[in-house]
Write a protein that holds these residues in place. Structure first.
Motif, short mmCIF file in Angstrom:
data_model
loop_
_atom_site.label_atom_id
_atom_site.label_comp_id
_atom_site.label_asym_id
_atom_site.label_seq_id
_atom_site.Cartn_x
_atom_site.Cartn_y
_atom_site.Cartn_z
N MET A 1 0.82 -1.20 0.00
CA MET A 1 0.00 0.00 0.00
C MET A 1 0.86 1.26 0.00
SD MET A 1 -3.02 1.33 -0.04
CE MET A 1 -4.16 0.00 0.39
N LEU A 2 1.97 1.24 0.76
CA LEU A 2 2.79 2.43 0.91
C LEU A 2 3.59 2.78 -0.34
CD1 LEU A 2 3.43 4.53 3.08
CD2 LEU A 2 5.40 3.13 3.75
N ARG A 3 4.00 1.77 -1.11
CA ARG A 3 4.83 2.06 -2.28
C ARG A 3 4.04 2.74 -3.39
NH1 ARG A 3 6.04 -3.43 -5.76
NH2 ARG A 3 3.91 -4.20 -5.86
N ASN A 4 2.70 2.67 -3.30
CA ASN A 4 1.84 3.46 -4.20
C ASN A 4 2.14 3.20 -5.67
OD1 ASN A 4 -0.25 5.30 -4.65
ND2 ASN A 4 1.16 7.01 -4.85
N LYS A 5 2.31 1.95 -6.03
CA LYS A 5 2.52 1.61 -7.42
C LYS A 5 1.23 1.78 -8.20
CE LYS A 5 4.31 -2.04 -10.45
NZ LYS A 5 4.84 -3.42 -10.52
N LYS A 6 1.29 2.53 -9.27
CA LYS A 6 0.09 2.83 -10.04
C LYS A 6 -0.35 1.62 -10.87
CE LYS A 6 0.03 7.19 -8.81
NZ LYS A 6 -1.01 7.72 -7.91
N PRO A 7 -1.65 1.28 -10.85
CA PRO A 7 -2.13 0.18 -11.69
C PRO A 7 -2.16 0.60 -13.15
CG PRO A 7 -3.97 1.25 -10.59
CD PRO A 7 -2.72 1.88 -10.03
N LYS A 8 -2.11 -0.39 -14.01
CA LYS A 8 -2.23 -0.10 -15.43
C LYS A 8 -3.62 0.47 -15.71
CE LYS A 8 0.95 -3.78 -16.85
NZ LYS A 8 1.10 -5.04 -17.61
N PRO A 9 -3.71 1.54 -16.50
CA PRO A 9 -5.00 2.20 -16.73
C PRO A 9 -6.08 1.28 -17.28
CG PRO A 9 -3.20 3.57 -17.52
CD PRO A 9 -2.60 2.24 -17.17
N ALA A 10 -5.67 0.26 -18.06
CA ALA A 10 -6.66 -0.61 -18.70
C ALA A 10 -7.12 -1.75 -17.79
CB ALA A 10 -6.07 -1.20 -19.99
N ARG A 11 -6.48 -1.92 -16.63
CA ARG A 11 -6.82 -3.06 -15.78
C ARG A 11 -8.19 -2.86 -15.15
NH1 ARG A 11 -2.45 -3.39 -12.23
NH2 ARG A 11 -1.36 -4.74 -13.69
N GLN A 12 -8.98 -3.93 -15.13
CA GLN A 12 -10.32 -3.90 -14.57
C GLN A 12 -10.49 -5.07 -13.60
OE1 GLN A 12 -12.67 -1.50 -15.39
NE2 GLN A 12 -11.13 -0.49 -16.68
N MET A 13 -11.56 -5.03 -12.81
CA MET A 13 -11.90 -6.18 -11.99
C MET A 13 -12.14 -7.38 -12.89
SD MET A 13 -11.97 -5.53 -8.67
CE MET A 13 -12.97 -6.89 -8.06
N PRO A 14 -11.67 -8.58 -12.49
CA PRO A 14 -11.92 -9.76 -13.32
C PRO A 14 -13.41 -10.09 -13.39
CG PRO A 14 -11.02 -10.40 -11.18
CD PRO A 14 -10.95 -8.90 -11.26
N PRO B 1 -6.17 -3.33 -1.30
CA PRO B 1 -5.12 -3.27 -2.33
C PRO B 1 -5.52 -3.96 -3.63
CG PRO B 1 -4.18 -3.85 -0.21
CD PRO B 1 -5.67 -3.91 -0.04
N PHE B 2 -6.26 -5.08 -3.53
CA PHE B 2 -6.67 -5.80 -4.73
C PHE B 2 -7.59 -4.94 -5.60
CE2 PHE B 2 -10.00 -8.50 -6.72
CZ PHE B 2 -9.20 -9.11 -7.69
N MET B 3 -8.57 -4.30 -4.97
CA MET B 3 -9.49 -3.47 -5.74
C MET B 3 -8.79 -2.24 -6.30
SD MET B 3 -13.18 -3.72 -3.75
CE MET B 3 -12.61 -3.93 -2.08
N VAL B 4 -7.90 -1.62 -5.52
CA VAL B 4 -7.15 -0.47 -6.03
C VAL B 4 -6.29 -0.89 -7.21
CG1 VAL B 4 -5.31 1.18 -5.47
CG2 VAL B 4 -7.18 0.80 -3.85
#
Length: 273
Positions: free
Chosen positions: A125-138, A167-170
């Motif tokens: 959570m702290l490292r704040n890695k940005k998710p890929k913009p195209a990633r969606q919930m499965p 974290p999973f949803m983010v």
């Protein structure tokens, strides 16, 4: 239970209820280390203390989550489609964890697992890695499978799953405030499935000990719930006023502190063998 123990539990319930509403973590991450200390202080056997802390913590989430969800629902930020998709897997994973695996693990391994997993969650959570913009919930199957994993792992550490589900949803590009709110709603099925498992798997262990229902120490549960259900809505309201980065930092720092204590507890158990 003496008066000093009752006061400690009431204060702890109030703090944990607020944290549950604020962070969507169900409160278990705070409860387990403190209940471990309190139960040990009251003379509970060392081989039972962590099991009782985890089971009591998880069961309290049944009540805290309802209070927290009501506050989040008023804001309209719960993603109910995610809740319904995850719930079947969560129930299966929780029943397997609380009903079978939990009783087979020693205090040492439960403490160590709690510390390492919570520490990793805080770091993620702290490292704040940005998710890929195209990633969606499965899809429904994938989301339910994720729920099974979250329900199973939550049962081993006595938490409502927020340390995994948020974290999973983010990571899947769900906004943090929505993820926190949705995680609060997921806490109920997680707590229900695992609590049933703790009662069944701990019937023999708790039968001869006053106040025990399986692995759940119900006098402590009642004291915690009395105050946690009052403060959970306060935390939920505050969650919608704080900036996203502040929430992430609070969440991560909280997890690091709790992981450190449980590592110490694991070391104590190992040294005593």
């Amino acid at each position: 239970m003496d008066v000093s123990m009752l006061i400690c539990l009431l204060v702890l319930g109030a703090v944990v209820g607020f944290a549950a509403g604020l962070l969507g973590i169900g409160g278990g991450m705070l409860l387990v280390p403190f209940l471990t200390m309190l139960f040990a202080w009251q003379g509970m056997p060392a081989d039972l203390v962590v099991h009782a802390a985890i089971a009591t913590s998880m069961t309290s989430i049944l009540f805290t989550s309802v209070s927290s969800v009501r506050a989040h629902q008023q804001r309209g930020t719960i993603k109910w489609n995610i809740v319904w998709a995850m719930a079947p897997g969560i129930i299966i994973g929780g029943l397997v964890s609380g009903g079978a695996v939990f009783a087979a693990l020693s205090t040492l391994w439960l403490s160590l697992f709690f510390a390492l997993f919570v520490g990793y969650s805080g770091w993620s959570m702290l490292r704040n890695k940005k998710p890929k913009p195209a990633r969606q919930m499965p899809g429904v199957v994938g989301t339910s499978a994720a729920g099974a994993g979250i329900g199973f792992l939550s049962g081993l550490v006595g938490a409502g799953g927020g340390f995994l589900s948020v974290p999973f949803m983010v990571w899947c590009n769900v906004a943090l405030h929505n993820a926190v709110s949705t995680s609060a709603a997921l806490g109920f099925p997680i707590a229900l499935a695992n609590s049933v498992g703790y009662v069944v798997s701990g019937l023999n262990e708790g039968a001869s000990r006053p106040g025990m229902l399986g692995y759940i120490y119900w006098p402590a549960l009642l004291a915690l719930v009395c105050t946690s259900v009052l403060t959970a809505p306060m935390g939920a309201r505050m969650a919608h006023r704080l900036p996203v980065q502040t929430l992430k930092r609070v969440f991560a720092c909280l997890l690091f502190a709790l992981a450190a204590y449980m590592l110490f507890k694991a070391w104590q158990t190992f040294a005593a063998q």
